[in-house]
Every structure is written in C-alpha cells, then in structure tokens.
Design an enzyme around this catalytic site. Sequence first.
Site, mmCIF file in Angstrom:
data_model
loop_
_atom_site.group_PDB
_atom_site.id
_atom_site.type_symbol
_atom_site.label_atom_id
_atom_site.label_comp_id
_atom_site.label_asym_id
_atom_site.label_seq_id
_atom_site.Cartn_x
_atom_site.Cartn_y
_atom_site.Cartn_z
ATOM 1 N N LYS A 129 -10.417 0.592 -1.064
ATOM 2 C CA LYS A 129 -10.303 0.356 0.376
ATOM 3 C C LYS A 129 -11.538 0.881 1.106
ATOM 4 C CE LYS A 129 -7.081 1.183 4.241
ATOM 5 N NZ LYS A 129 -5.811 1.858 4.613
ATOM 6 N N CYS A 141 -4.704 -3.200 4.233
ATOM 7 C CA CYS A 141 -4.255 -2.667 5.522
ATOM 8 C C CYS A 141 -5.324 -2.737 6.621
ATOM 9 C CB CYS A 141 -3.739 -1.248 5.338
ATOM 10 S SG CYS A 141 -2.594 -0.710 6.654
ATOM 11 N N GLU A 170 0.848 -1.184 0.000
ATOM 12 C CA GLU A 170 0.000 0.000 0.000
ATOM 13 C C GLU A 170 0.890 1.243 0.000
ATOM 14 O OE1 GLU A 170 -3.703 1.788 2.652
ATOM 15 O OE2 GLU A 170 -2.095 0.687 3.654
#
Length: 505
Positions: free
Chosen positions: A179, A212, A80
């Site tokens: 995300k 993440c 990321e």
Amino acid sequence: MLPSQALLPSVVFALAALQAFASDTFLAAVYEHAVILPQLTHEPISHSHALALMNKNMDVLEGAIKEAAQKGARIIVTPEDGIYGWLFTRESIYPYLEDIPDPVVDWIPCMDPSRFGPAPVQERLSCMARNNSIYVVANIGDKKPCNSSDPKCPSDGRYQYNTDVVFDPQGKLVARYHKYNLFVTERQFNYPKEAELVTFETPFGKFGIFTCFDILFHDPAVVLVSKMQVDTVLFPTAWMNVLPFLTAIEFHSAWAMGMRVNVLAANTHNNSMEMTGSGIYSPAGARAYFYNMETEDGHLLIAELDVHPRLSPATPPAVTWNSYALSVERLSQNDHEFSGIIFEEHFTFTELTKPEGNLTLCQKDLCCHLSYKMAEKRDDEVYVLGVFDGLHVVEGRYYMQVCTLLKCLSTNLSSCGQPVEMAQTKFEMFSLSGTFGTSYVFPEVLYSGVQLAPGEFEVLSDGRLMSKTKPTKPIIAVALFGRCYERDHEKQDPQPTDPPHDAHN
C-alpha cells in the site's frame, strides 16, 4: 468422427473449460468480513498467539471462499485488515507479519510452505485457492529486513508493509502489492519507496490491485486504469463511511463509473468504526452491493461482470465532463448564497426554494448547474445546491471540485452539509453538471437509507448526471466529485469567514 464412449467425459470437460475461458463474462465475489480483533495491547504477543487469532479469521474467510467457489465465482476479494484487524503499534503488529516474496519466484506455498521461511498464513491462503480452484485476494503484513547501508532503513532494522496478495487457482502467488497511500492512523507500516503498479493476467481479463485510501489519489490507482489498461480493479479496504460523499458504496461505485472499469471492493465490517459497504461494480453501475449498520455479520456477494468492460455495449460512452456546463448561460441569479461546512471545507450553497427550477452556483473556477423537479415540495425538508473548488488537507491532501444536490439535516440552513441518512422528498427528475477543470469526475447518487440507485441514473457524454427514470426513493445526495490530481501540492487558500446564515423556524 464421434469420440469413443471412454473419451467422452474428458472431451465434455475440455469443451466446458474452453467455453468458460472464452466467455465474455465471469462471476466475481467479495466478502465483507466482521474481523475478530486482538486484545488491544502495546506489547507484542507471541507468534503462536498471533497465528491463533489469524486462523480464527481465516476459518471464516475459508467458509466464504468455499461458498463462492461452489457458486461458480472465479475470484474472491477479502478485506483490508481482514486477518488481524487494525490499531497496532509498530512493535505490536510484528508477530503478525510474514516475509512475502516477489511473485517472480514462482511459488506455491501450499506445496512448498517453508521455501522462504515460516509462512503459515501464506500457506493457508494458497491452499484455500488451490483446494477451491479460485483466485483468492487477501490483505496481510509483509516484513523486509534492512541495514545501515540503506539511509531510510528504520531504526529497528526492518520495513513493514500493508500488503495485498493474490493466489491463483493452483495456489501460486501471482501478485504482491505494498500500500502506497497509508491512512494517518497506519503508523505501524512503512511507505514503499515508490508506488507499485501491480497487474496480472487471467483467462477473464487483466487485473490490477490497490488498497483503501489509494483510491483517492493518482498513483497507483489512476495509472493502473489509464496507462496499464486493467479491466478489473481488486480493492481490499477498511473504509470508514463519511456522508455525504464518501460512503464506501457511494464513492467506490462512482469511481468504477468515472474510470470505466470493474471494481471488486471488499470492506471490513465494524459498526462502531462506521465500517460497512462492499460491492461488485461495473462502469454502468453496481452489479451487487451490501451496506448494513444494523448487524455485526459478514456478507458474501457474487455477481457477473464483463471480462473487458471497455468493449461492452453496456458501458456508457466516454464523457467530456465540462461540455454541457460550459455551453449554457447562468440559469438564474442567486440572491441567497450561504456557506456551510463539509469535510471541514467551506462549500457555497443555495436553497431549492421552489418545487422545480434551474439554478447555477459558482465557487472560484467551478460553476454548477442544476435542473430539478420535486414530486412534492415539503415544508419539513430542505435541499440545497452546493459547490466546492479547493484543496482538502485534513487526513490527506487532495484537490476537489464538487457539485452536489444535497438534503440538509434540518430546516435550519446551518445544518446543510451535516451527515443525513434518511429523507422523504421524492424527485421527478434531476440534472447536474459543472465546469470541471479535470477529466476525473465520479458521479454519485445516494438514496434514503444510504442505498444506491443502479439503473436509475446516467451520465451523458456532455457531462450531465441525470435521472434516467423517475427516482424510486427519496434522495439524500447527488454529486459530481471531481479530483484535480495535478493540484494536490498547491498551497491552501485561506478559508473565508462565514456570512450570516438564512434560517427557517
């Protein structure tokens, strides 16, 4: 009939290809990248300057991709923020963004780069995949125009998304993921309207992808595994390590074990931000991992994984996490319970005062049981059994149930729960269990020096996390980290006032 001599090379190639496609295992790669960062500015730079910086990072990534492909890897995950960094404003990140189409468009940017407007980053990533015949996973920024007909349209007329892309060995865009669980600092990005469940099929299993902070929440992470039945999770991350339970290698490997799935975790590398820790994880433990706070270098990992881990004999049995703990009586009465802070939450602790023993400790609905034996009870190190059952609301909102065997920072009990990286006490054995109210529990074992312990512990089907062999290194933390997703929206209980600490000299 034997093939003619002229046909033999093509026949051999075809047989080799069939054998590769039929294999029960595959080689995977992750690359931990020390990102070349832009100069910090709140004013947007030009698109050409942004592309120049991104190309510097992609030069490094391309070298890792080539090396991974030459060594036989079928897929590589990069981190990321790995192409342009972090800490942008909404305006200053805009020159780095591209319009990323839905993969249903059947597009190979390397062959048709201008089909959806300027897309030099997607073109280059596509060519990296195509030229090296490997799946390439990268994290970039997507921009989508909107207008007043959309009541949620931002005032600048566009959505901006933290986005993962996957290109197949022909260079075709096969996956795009926005995300869903943004970290508190990601104000440059928008939340997608709902969690996207992004999967794609390969000759070596079904893959899912998220990013993440997503890993701490139910959507989309748990859904991809429990309902979509992916074999392997692709996980670009920019993870800041937090001891004692949330270092990257510790939690990501535990998540793979708890969810019974492969995880390919690629972290950014930046020591000043406490970012390091990448790995190739299976349900049975880490196949390869990297953690290094000493240098600023990137690192390539390659390891073999099972195509379908649920079918692998190496995968441990399914676990009923509270089975053992509910079956035993309280192993001892604790006269010296005290409170300590981890993640700004009030854990209940009791000290391990003897070289070996059996302890039980409870907080609210969670009772934790520990059996242990130390090789030597040292006077200069203190260990505790800890328990927490409650809602965490700092930098995210998630309900945790945690049982832990933990080294304290010093012999003063007020230090228990503070980050510890080194220890000297070795254990002969340990067994940890708890009366968890969730089936989502992640088993962690962290050795001195922030090192994993692959092959040295196991989780029994009754929920006990046990040493499998005599631990070869001193322990800094053993934990069962439970997540009660359905309780994330409960009201937070008032925090207790601290009772007096017992203390050593």
